[in-house]
Design a protein around this motif. Structure first.
Motif, short mmCIF file in Angstrom:
data_model
loop_
_atom_site.label_atom_id
_atom_site.label_comp_id
_atom_site.label_asym_id
_atom_site.label_seq_id
_atom_site.Cartn_x
_atom_site.Cartn_y
_atom_site.Cartn_z
N TRP A 139 0.81 -1.22 0.00
CA TRP A 139 0.00 0.00 0.00
C TRP A 139 0.84 1.27 0.00
N HIS A 140 2.00 1.22 0.71
CA HIS A 140 2.77 2.44 0.92
C HIS A 140 4.22 2.35 0.46
N GLY A 141 4.67 1.17 0.02
CA GLY A 141 6.08 0.99 -0.26
C GLY A 141 6.51 1.43 -1.64
N ALA A 142 7.66 0.91 -2.07
CA ALA A 142 8.25 1.32 -3.34
C ALA A 142 7.40 0.91 -4.53
N TYR A 143 6.64 -0.18 -4.41
CA TYR A 143 5.83 -0.66 -5.52
C TYR A 143 4.36 -0.29 -5.36
N ALA A 144 4.06 0.65 -4.47
CA ALA A 144 2.67 1.07 -4.27
C ALA A 144 2.02 1.63 -5.53
N PRO A 145 2.71 2.42 -6.36
CA PRO A 145 2.07 2.90 -7.60
C PRO A 145 1.62 1.76 -8.51
#
Length: 458
Positions: A341-347
């Motif tokens: 939800w919030h990490g590097a792969y969130a997008p």
């Protein structure tokens, strides 16, 4: 309108019947694409572009064999990257062909007739692309035959607990059964092309491929029995093949992989992406060759309904995966979910949800389900979203190991993108060759549909 004059269900679905076409008209329309229609600019441009991409794909494979998988962005802790994500994505795309051909045949769904032939070809091409990537991912791909139980006096047998062996048998069986089903259904059409071909070379080629088909009653009886038998054999593959692929992940203890919901979740996602690819191919096909009387708005409407249903199943899988992570109380599963939800792969994660959950909601409207261009755009969005889902499962679950000292990011290299785009080009090139060499719509089944409609009308 009196009951006797009311159109039958088949007549409402097949525009050919509304136009009053007979057997000869159906055969002319479909067979002429292969036998007489000249090559035109749009097809030639697409053929040359995809052939260039296929050549780049082959060259990239040669460079990979010479250099090694270090040309990709894979590293520790992300030892699996685009290659495995592409494999799962491609094998999922192939599921729609088997579903349309086998399950809908057993359920006597007549709307399958207009799309089953090229959907079966799509299955073969997609499964072939899927089978390539695990081999390419091997450190020494020229030894891929070690995962097969070939006679070996040194008793070096495959490791049956290895997911590579499972994939070998699952994908190999899937390709074999799908090919038999596709080829058996095409025998009457190959005989039709043999009888209508003008050149001697084509008559000989189609005659050899038709295996001596003469349309006798015993030929039809055995053909129908074998067709139904292979359909019954292929039906469990829709569930079993992608369940086996999902178990490649689920048997591990890595957070994000170790999930009991993966088998049904993967099967639903496979049908979702597979039917999206059917639309991606069907809509340009009907436009380019004027097949609106065969692939009608009703067919698009049915595929849209299947997309809406499978989208709901995929959304349920996303929700249950997040719920189970928090309900279990496992700190590692919770950390993995929050990182999505919030990490590097969130997008990538939120774009995936927009493509796979939000965008298909437009299919609640009947007008949207019958709009060819809207469905084509939506199919591209869904295919992109399902590829992102596979990347999220493979990459995001690995980049945060149990210890912070083992964390790392996966950054795709130029060669990662070359292999993805090259496989897409090869798939499209194979499909373009197929529609000019073999009938893209079943002539014999379409004629049978006309006969059944005439009996119902009488």
């Amino acid at each position: 309108m009196s009951p006797a004059s009311a159109p039958s269900p088949v007549s409402r679905e097949i525009g050919v019947l509304r136009a009053g076409w007979g057997y000869a008209s159906i055969t002319d329309k479909i067979a002429d694409i292969v036998l007489t229609r000249p090559l035109r600019g749009p097809w030639l441009a697409a053929f040359l572009a995809t052939m260039a991409g296929s050549i780049a794909f082959v060259c990239a494979m040669g460079y990979l064999f010479a250099t090694g998988v270090g040309i990709w962005g894979v590293n520790i802790p992300v030892a699996w990257g685009f290659a495995i994500a592409n494999c799962v994505w491609w094998i999922g795309i192939g599921h729609a062909g088997t579903f349309i051909s086998a399950i809908l045949l057993l359920l006597r769904q007549r709307w399958r007739t207009s799309i089953n032939r090229f959907a079966e070809a799509m299955t073969l091409f997609a499964a072939s692309m899927a089978g390539l990537f695990p081999i390419l991912h091997l450190g020494r791909p020229w030894f891929f035959y070690w995962i097969a139980p070939y006679p070996d006096r040194m008793n070096v047998w495959p490791q049956w607990r290895s997911p590579l062996v499972w994939d070998f048998f699952a994908i190999g069986t899937y390709i074999l059964v799908s090919f038999l089903f596709w080829y058996l259904g095409m025998l009457p059409d190959l005989a039709t092309l043999r009888d209508r071909a003008a050149s001697r070379f084509k008559r000989i080629a189609f005659g050899l491929a038709a295996l001596g088909w003469r349309g006798e009653a015993r030929h039809w009886a055995r053909h129908e029995s074998a067709y139904l038998l292979i359909a019954g054999l292929a039906t469990p593959l829709v569930v079993s093949v992608h369940s086996v692929v999902s178990l490649d992940f689920a048997i591990g203890n890595t957070p994000g992989y170790h999930s009991t919901i993966f088998p049904p979740y993967f099967v639903a996602g496979a049908l979702f992406s597979g039917f999206a690819m059917v639309l991606t191919l069907a809509i340009p096909l009907r436009r380019a060759f004027g097949l609106h009387d065969f692939i009608t708005e009703v067919h698009l409407d049915h595929v849209g309904k299947v997309l809406l249903a499978t989208s709901a199943l995929v959304a349920y899988g996303y929700a249950s995966e997040a719920f189970v992570a928090f309900y279990s109380g496992d700190e590692f599963e919770i950390a993995m979910t929050l990182d999505r939800w919030h990490g590097a792969y969130a997008p990538v994660y939120w774009t995936m949800l927009a493509c796979n959950v939000l965008a298909p909601q437009v299919l609640w409207w009947r007008r949207a389900r019958r709009s060819a261009w809207l469905l084509f755009a939506l199919s591209l969005v869904i295919n992109a979203g399902m590829w992102m889902e596979r990347v999220m499962i493979v990459v995001q679950s690995l980049h945060h190991d149990f210890m912070p000292s083992s964390w790392g990011l996966f950054v795709p290299t130029f060669w990662d993108w070359v292999f993805l785009l090259g496989s897409l080009s090869t798939f499209a090139w194979l499909f373009l060759v197929f529609i000019r060499l073999l009938p893209a719509i079943s002539i014999s089944e379409m004629r049978q549909l006309v006969r059944e409609s005439a009996k119902e009308g009488a």
